[in-house]
Motif scaffolding. Sequence first.
Motif, PDB file in Angstrom:
ATOM      1  N   TYR A 293       0.709  -1.073  -0.054  1.00  0.00           N
ATOM      2  CA  TYR A 293       0.049  -0.042  -0.060  1.00  0.00           C
ATOM      3  C   TYR A 293       0.809   1.319   0.055  1.00  0.00           C
ATOM      4  N   ALA A 294       0.153   2.331  -0.457  1.00  0.00           N
ATOM      5  CA  ALA A 294       0.910   3.526  -0.647  1.00  0.00           C
ATOM      6  C   ALA A 294       1.237   4.259   0.369  1.00  0.00           C
ATOM      7  N   ASP A 295       2.306   5.099   0.500  1.00  0.00           N
ATOM      8  CA  ASP A 295       2.655   6.239   1.006  1.00  0.00           C
ATOM      9  C   ASP A 295       2.064   7.383   0.055  1.00  0.00           C
ATOM     10  N   PRO A 296       0.871   8.038   0.482  1.00  0.00           N
ATOM     11  CA  PRO A 296       0.498   9.196  -0.377  1.00  0.00           C
ATOM     12  C   PRO A 296       0.615  10.561   0.034  1.00  0.00           C
ATOM     13  N   ALA A 297       1.689  10.546   0.799  1.00  0.00           N
ATOM     14  CA  ALA A 297       2.015  11.855   1.574  1.00  0.00           C
ATOM     15  C   ALA A 297       2.405  13.031   0.368  1.00  0.00           C
ATOM     16  N   GLN A 298       3.287  12.508  -0.543  1.00  0.00           N
ATOM     17  CA  GLN A 298       3.863  13.473  -1.786  1.00  0.00           C
ATOM     18  C   GLN A 298       2.590  13.860  -2.591  1.00  0.00           C
TER      19      GLN A 298
END
Length: 345
Positions: free
Chosen positions: A301-306
């Motif tokens: 699953y993603a790190d969507p912070a960017q």
Amino acid sequence: MPQEILVTGGTGFIGSHCCVALMEQGHRVVVVDNLSNSEAEVIDRIAEITGSRPAFYALDVRDTQGMDQVLQGHDISAAIHFAGLKAVGESVAAPLEYFANNVGGTIALCQALSRRGIKRLIFSSSATVYGAPDQVPVAEAAPLRPASPYGHSKAMVEQILADLARSDPQWRIGVLRYFNPAGAHESGLIGESPRGTPNNLVPFLAQVAAGEREFLEIFGNDYPTPDGTGIRDYIHVMDLAEGHGAALAALLADGAGFTVNLGSGQGHSVLDVLHAFEAACGQPIPHRHAPRRPGDVATCYADPAQALAMLGWESRRDLNSICRDAWRWQCRKPIKHSSPWGASD
Ligand code: NAD
Ligand code: WQD
């Protein structure tokens, strides 16, 4: 400011939803699609949802003359490039076709855009470029280890686009790495129409729930996850579409290029999705446990912070909305395929 935007692959699953999102932002949309995996009727459905009709050309992005004509006939500010082939297993069997389409198609498109001085591009990449990640959530800086010709084609295009942007700073390119797109437009008028047996979990579940298939096979129940089944980052296709709107706004504002994950940042197991779908359709869904599917990873699953920091975008719709909208689309008679490919099973 509203602009004219080229959307390749615009009658496909993600492209069609993106057309709706862009048109709702006031943009004019020009769709190019060779209809190898979609139907022209999708354009009628987009018109029904938005109240206006995108321009449509049934064309392969590798058709040099055809693309030149399309670009001459419009005042395109930027292109969003969805057109391509996307089945991992099929790419193992037909690698040349995948490289010719996904890599050759992108090069041909960039050349056509370049001839008209259009240097704003958004490219559909995939979390598949990460392969088996060392850690989750997966951030953009994670090493790229694609494990199939499809994955290699996406990583190769990313490299080509990075080199292109470096060669000419007028190019502004946004690379979007999608996690697991699913769901459908809330109207139930557009959605995913897999040809033959669906590869992906949510459309497969929808067909089992509709009685078109007997049962779901759950691939693996011995993964190192809380319930033993694989964990993924399912993202509603309309959230994804809105992510493209945000990416386009960033590029048109003359910002620098970027590579960002589009995911929800939430991991859900196969059993979580099964149960959410059962709640959405109001009935139990027959399922069986089956061996692991070769090539699958336990958790991704993603790190969507960017995406939030660079585009001001984050997903808003949850797994229940994904399943509810996928089910509504399934019940509303999906668009029938005119191609004989659809008759494979
Ligand atoms: P899709 O097959 O529904 O849409 C792709 C569209 O491109 C189809 O309508 C097809 O007819 C068209 N097309 C294919 N080759 C073409 C060509 N050479 N010229 C013109 N049109 C062509 O797939 P999708 O799920 O909407 O995926 C869109 C993009 O997103 C693809 O590039 C895919 O690799 C990428 N992506 C998809 C997923 C996913 O799970 N759906 C995940 C990550 C990335
Ligand atoms: C999800 C989970 C399966 C079907 C693929 C591509 C990836 C990207 C998105 C394009 C896994 C399980 C599935 C079934 C199951 N596409 N499953 N029974 O594999 O994460 O990603 O689509 O870029 O490149 O690889 O998605 O939907 O196939 O599987 O148990 O019948 O559901 O094992 O855990 P995946 P998926």
